[in-house]
Design an enzyme around this catalytic site. Structure first.
Site, PDB file in Angstrom:
ATOM      1  N   TYR A  79       4.002  -0.796 -63.508  1.00 12.82           N
ATOM      2  CA  TYR A  79       4.941   0.274 -63.889  1.00 12.82           C
ATOM      3  C   TYR A  79       4.274   1.347 -64.747  1.00 12.82           C
ATOM      4  O   TYR A  79       4.676   2.510 -64.701  1.00 12.82           O
ATOM      5  CB  TYR A  79       6.196  -0.318 -64.558  1.00 12.82           C
ATOM      6  CG  TYR A  79       7.080  -0.977 -63.527  1.00 12.82           C
ATOM      7  CD1 TYR A  79       7.826  -0.219 -62.637  1.00 12.82           C
ATOM      8  CD2 TYR A  79       7.109  -2.360 -63.390  1.00 12.82           C
ATOM      9  CE1 TYR A  79       8.599  -0.817 -61.649  1.00 12.82           C
ATOM     10  CE2 TYR A  79       7.877  -2.974 -62.405  1.00 12.82           C
ATOM     11  CZ  TYR A  79       8.616  -2.188 -61.545  1.00 12.82           C
ATOM     12  OH  TYR A  79       9.373  -2.783 -60.555  1.00 12.82           O
ATOM     13  N   ARG A  94       2.944   3.709 -62.248  1.00 15.76           N
ATOM     14  CA  ARG A  94       4.041   4.500 -61.656  1.00 15.76           C
ATOM     15  C   ARG A  94       4.487   5.595 -62.634  1.00 15.76           C
ATOM     16  O   ARG A  94       4.752   6.726 -62.277  1.00 15.76           O
ATOM     17  CB  ARG A  94       5.250   3.608 -61.346  1.00 15.76           C
ATOM     18  CG  ARG A  94       4.991   2.389 -60.517  1.00 15.76           C
ATOM     19  CD  ARG A  94       4.965   2.713 -59.034  1.00 15.76           C
ATOM     20  NE  ARG A  94       3.704   3.270 -58.605  1.00 15.76           N
ATOM     21  CZ  ARG A  94       2.575   2.570 -58.427  1.00 15.76           C
ATOM     22  NH1 ARG A  94       2.524   1.296 -58.671  1.00 15.76           N
ATOM     23  NH2 ARG A  94       1.472   3.172 -58.010  1.00 15.76           N
ATOM     24  N   GLN A 136      18.480   5.923 -56.371  1.00 17.28           N
ATOM     25  CA  GLN A 136      17.789   4.617 -56.418  1.00 17.28           C
ATOM     26  C   GLN A 136      16.423   4.789 -57.052  1.00 17.28           C
ATOM     27  O   GLN A 136      15.706   3.828 -57.273  1.00 17.28           O
ATOM     28  CB  GLN A 136      17.629   4.058 -55.000  1.00 17.28           C
ATOM     29  CG  GLN A 136      18.959   3.794 -54.312  1.00 17.28           C
ATOM     30  CD  GLN A 136      18.781   3.596 -52.810  1.00 17.28           C
ATOM     31  OE1 GLN A 136      18.483   2.498 -52.353  1.00 17.28           O
ATOM     32  NE2 GLN A 136      18.956   4.651 -52.042  1.00 17.28           N
ATOM     33  N   ASP A 162      12.121   7.485 -61.080  1.00 18.60           N
ATOM     34  CA  ASP A 162      11.500   8.674 -61.687  1.00 18.60           C
ATOM     35  C   ASP A 162      12.591   9.547 -62.313  1.00 18.60           C
ATOM     36  O   ASP A 162      13.786   9.247 -62.176  1.00 18.60           O
ATOM     37  CB  ASP A 162      10.662   9.451 -60.650  1.00 18.60           C
ATOM     38  CG  ASP A 162      11.516  10.068 -59.546  1.00 18.60           C
ATOM     39  OD1 ASP A 162      12.517  10.742 -59.854  1.00 18.60           O
ATOM     40  OD2 ASP A 162      11.173   9.885 -58.351  1.00 18.60           O
ATOM     41  N   HIS A 195      18.953   1.869 -60.067  1.00 15.30           N
ATOM     42  CA  HIS A 195      17.896   0.853 -60.187  1.00 15.30           C
ATOM     43  C   HIS A 195      17.096   0.988 -61.488  1.00 15.30           C
ATOM     44  O   HIS A 195      15.981   0.491 -61.578  1.00 15.30           O
ATOM     45  CB  HIS A 195      16.960   0.918 -58.970  1.00 15.30           C
ATOM     46  CG  HIS A 195      17.645   0.509 -57.696  1.00 15.30           C
ATOM     47  ND1 HIS A 195      17.141   0.772 -56.436  1.00 15.30           N
ATOM     48  CD2 HIS A 195      18.819  -0.150 -57.496  1.00 15.30           C
ATOM     49  CE1 HIS A 195      17.971   0.279 -55.529  1.00 15.30           C
ATOM     50  NE2 HIS A 195      18.995  -0.275 -56.142  1.00 15.30           N
ATOM     51  N   GLY A 206      16.937  10.850 -48.164  1.00 14.22           N
ATOM     52  CA  GLY A 206      15.661  10.187 -48.440  1.00 14.22           C
ATOM     53  C   GLY A 206      15.744   8.715 -48.763  1.00 14.22           C
ATOM     54  O   GLY A 206      14.981   8.229 -49.593  1.00 14.22           O
ATOM     55  N   THR A 207      16.652   8.017 -48.109  1.00 16.39           N
ATOM     56  CA  THR A 207      16.682   6.555 -48.315  1.00 16.39           C
ATOM     57  C   THR A 207      16.783   5.853 -46.969  1.00 16.39           C
ATOM     58  O   THR A 207      17.501   6.299 -46.078  1.00 16.39           O
ATOM     59  CB  THR A 207      17.835   6.108 -49.238  1.00 16.39           C
ATOM     60  OG1 THR A 207      17.931   4.676 -49.202  1.00 16.39           O
ATOM     61  CG2 THR A 207      19.167   6.711 -48.867  1.00 16.39           C
ATOM     62  N   SER A 208      16.059   4.740 -46.851  1.00  9.78           N
ATOM     63  CA  SER A 208      16.090   3.969 -45.601  1.00  9.78           C
ATOM     64  C   SER A 208      17.395   3.178 -45.481  1.00  9.78           C
ATOM     65  O   SER A 208      17.656   2.576 -44.444  1.00  9.78           O
ATOM     66  CB  SER A 208      14.901   3.019 -45.557  1.00  9.78           C
ATOM     67  OG  SER A 208      14.949   2.132 -46.676  1.00  9.78           O
TER      68      SER A 208
HETATM   69  N1  APR Z   1      12.130  13.870 -47.289  1.00  9.45           N
HETATM   70  C1  APR Z   1      13.215  13.073 -47.110  1.00  9.45           C
HETATM   71  N2  APR Z   1      13.114  11.767 -46.740  1.00  9.45           N
HETATM   72  C2  APR Z   1      11.880  11.267 -46.553  1.00  9.45           C
HETATM   73  C3  APR Z   1      10.712  12.034 -46.727  1.00  9.45           C
HETATM   74  C4  APR Z   1      10.873  13.401 -47.107  1.00  9.45           C
HETATM   75  N3  APR Z   1       9.833  14.227 -47.292  1.00  9.45           N
HETATM   76  N4  APR Z   1       9.636  11.233 -46.472  1.00  9.45           N
HETATM   77  C5  APR Z   1      10.119  10.017 -46.161  1.00  9.45           C
HETATM   78  N5  APR Z   1      11.476  10.021 -46.210  1.00  9.45           N
HETATM   79  C6  APR Z   1      12.431   8.932 -45.947  1.00  9.45           C
HETATM   80  C7  APR Z   1      11.962   7.812 -45.045  1.00  9.45           C
HETATM   81  O1  APR Z   1      12.142   8.172 -43.671  1.00  9.45           O
HETATM   82  C8  APR Z   1      12.862   6.665 -45.457  1.00  9.45           C
HETATM   83  O2  APR Z   1      14.087   6.662 -44.751  1.00  9.45           O
HETATM   84  O3  APR Z   1      12.702   8.313 -47.179  1.00  9.45           O
HETATM   85  C9  APR Z   1      13.152   6.978 -46.937  1.00  9.45           C
HETATM   86  C10 APR Z   1      12.423   6.084 -47.914  1.00  9.45           C
HETATM   87  O4  APR Z   1      12.865   4.768 -47.762  1.00  9.45           O
HETATM   88  P1  APR Z   1      12.364   3.598 -48.726  1.00  9.45           P
HETATM   89  O5  APR Z   1      10.903   3.680 -48.855  1.00  9.45           O
HETATM   90  O6  APR Z   1      12.954   2.339 -48.203  1.00  9.45           O
HETATM   91  O7  APR Z   1      12.996   3.991 -50.145  1.00  9.45           O
HETATM   92  P2  APR Z   1      14.461   3.704 -50.697  1.00  9.45           P
HETATM   93  O8  APR Z   1      15.470   3.755 -49.605  1.00  9.45           O
HETATM   94  O9  APR Z   1      14.641   4.594 -51.868  1.00  9.45           O
HETATM   95  O10 APR Z   1      14.326   2.209 -51.199  1.00  9.45           O
HETATM   96  C11 APR Z   1      15.418   1.617 -51.835  1.00  9.45           C
HETATM   97  O11 APR Z   1      14.169  -0.326 -52.384  1.00  9.45           O
HETATM   98  O12 APR Z   1      12.150  -1.140 -52.974  1.00  9.45           O
HETATM   99  C12 APR Z   1      13.407  -0.889 -53.426  1.00  9.45           C
HETATM  100  O13 APR Z   1      14.194  -0.548 -55.589  1.00  9.45           O
HETATM  101  C13 APR Z   1      13.437   0.072 -54.584  1.00  9.45           C
HETATM  102  O14 APR Z   1      14.968   1.874 -55.011  1.00  9.45           O
HETATM  103  C14 APR Z   1      14.161   1.268 -54.025  1.00  9.45           C
HETATM  104  C15 APR Z   1      14.986   0.678 -52.909  1.00  9.45           C
END
Ligand code: APR
Length: 229
Positions: free
Chosen positions: A53, A56, A86, A89, A104, A170-172
């Site tokens: 961390y 990070r 989530q 930062d 988170h 921007g989240t999966s």
């Molecule tokens: N702009 C927007 N989205 C983007 C970009 C971009 N430039 N680049 C990548 N992405 C997308 C990816 O396609 C994906 O869907 O951002 C998403 C990132 O997904 P993850 O890496 O899974 O991140 P997140 O969804 O925030 O993860 C959730 O998982 O590991 C834990 O606690 C951690 O908060 C985190 C949580």
């Protein structure tokens, strides 16, 4: 003013230079998630976790908010904006957003390993072994690890229930309970999704999809929102 509730994830900070978790160059690469982001990992090797961390935090201090963060701030002129992020930062705050819920936790806070109510700001980038709370117990990052409760989930769910518009950026949508927030959104409230790879959201049908990076996609969302304000 209508209420715009935003669920953001690692993707919104990607263009600032913070890698996402699940893309190819993801943050977990080189690190075992179980070692650095679980209570078990902490008990096994707290120094490794602090170092992870610290790196990070150092990185987060070096980078700047990008256009995606900035547009979310600008939207406060038209909407009551509540951001549920989530991300650990502080780029939303540094872009000027005034209402950010860190689901988170935060890289810039520590908390007591004895009493979770004892939370402190971290100045600079380093949290060390031997840094103690006022009761003399080791401090840990104030981050929600895998297997831990998400204390702000109820607060976030209440916001989602009140959303006139819900934006996911921007989240999966791979991690619960955060991903489940969209299920609290009122049926008639428009849903908007921005992501270069739109996540598969089986249970709901998003009305507006922008298959773009945040910087480009958020500008298009802004133009759409002007018509919905
Ligand atoms: N702009 C927007 N989205 C983007 C970009 C971009 N430039 N680049 C990548 N992405 C997308 C990816 O396609 C994906 O869907 O951002 C998403 C990132 O997904 P993850 O890496 O899974 O991140 P997140 O969804 O925030 O993860 C959730 O998982 O590991 C834990 O606690 C951690 O908060 C985190 C949580």
């Amino acid at each position: 003013m209508k209420k715009l509730v935003v669920l953001s994830g690692a993707g919104i900070s990607a263009e600032s230079g913070i890698p996402t978790f699940r893309d190819a160059d993801g943050l977990w690469e080189g690190y075992d998630v179980m070692e650095v982001a679980t209570p078990e990992g902490w008990h096994k090797n707290p120094a490794l976790v602090l170092d992870f961390y610290n790196q990070r935090r150092k990185r987060a201090l070096e980078v700047r908010p990008n256009r995606g963060h900035e547009i979310l701030h600008e939207l406060e002129k038209m909407f009551e904006v509540v951001i549920v992020t989530q991300n650990v930062d502080n780029l939303h705050e540094r872009a000027g957003s005034s209402n950010v819920i860190h689901l988170h936790g935060s890289l810039f806070e520590s908390r007591s390993t004895r009493d979770e109510r004892l939370v402190y700001p971290i100045e600079g980038w380093e949290l060390k072994m031997g840094d103690l709370c006022e009761q003399g117990f080791q401090l840990r990052p104030n981050i929600v690890w895998f297997g831990e409760m998400v204390p702000l989930m109820e607060v976030a769910a209440r916001q989602a229930r009140e959303a006139d518009i819900f934006l996911v950026v921007g989240t999966s949508m791979a991690v619960y309970p955060a991903a489940g927030l969209i299920d609290y959104v009122p049926y008639d409230s428009p849903r908007i999704i921005v992501d270069p790879r739109i996540p598969d959201l089986r249970s709901v049908s998003p009305i507006h999809k922008f298959e773009e990076k945040a910087s480009v996609g958020m500008q298009k969302v802004h133009d759409l929102l002007v018509t919905l304000a």
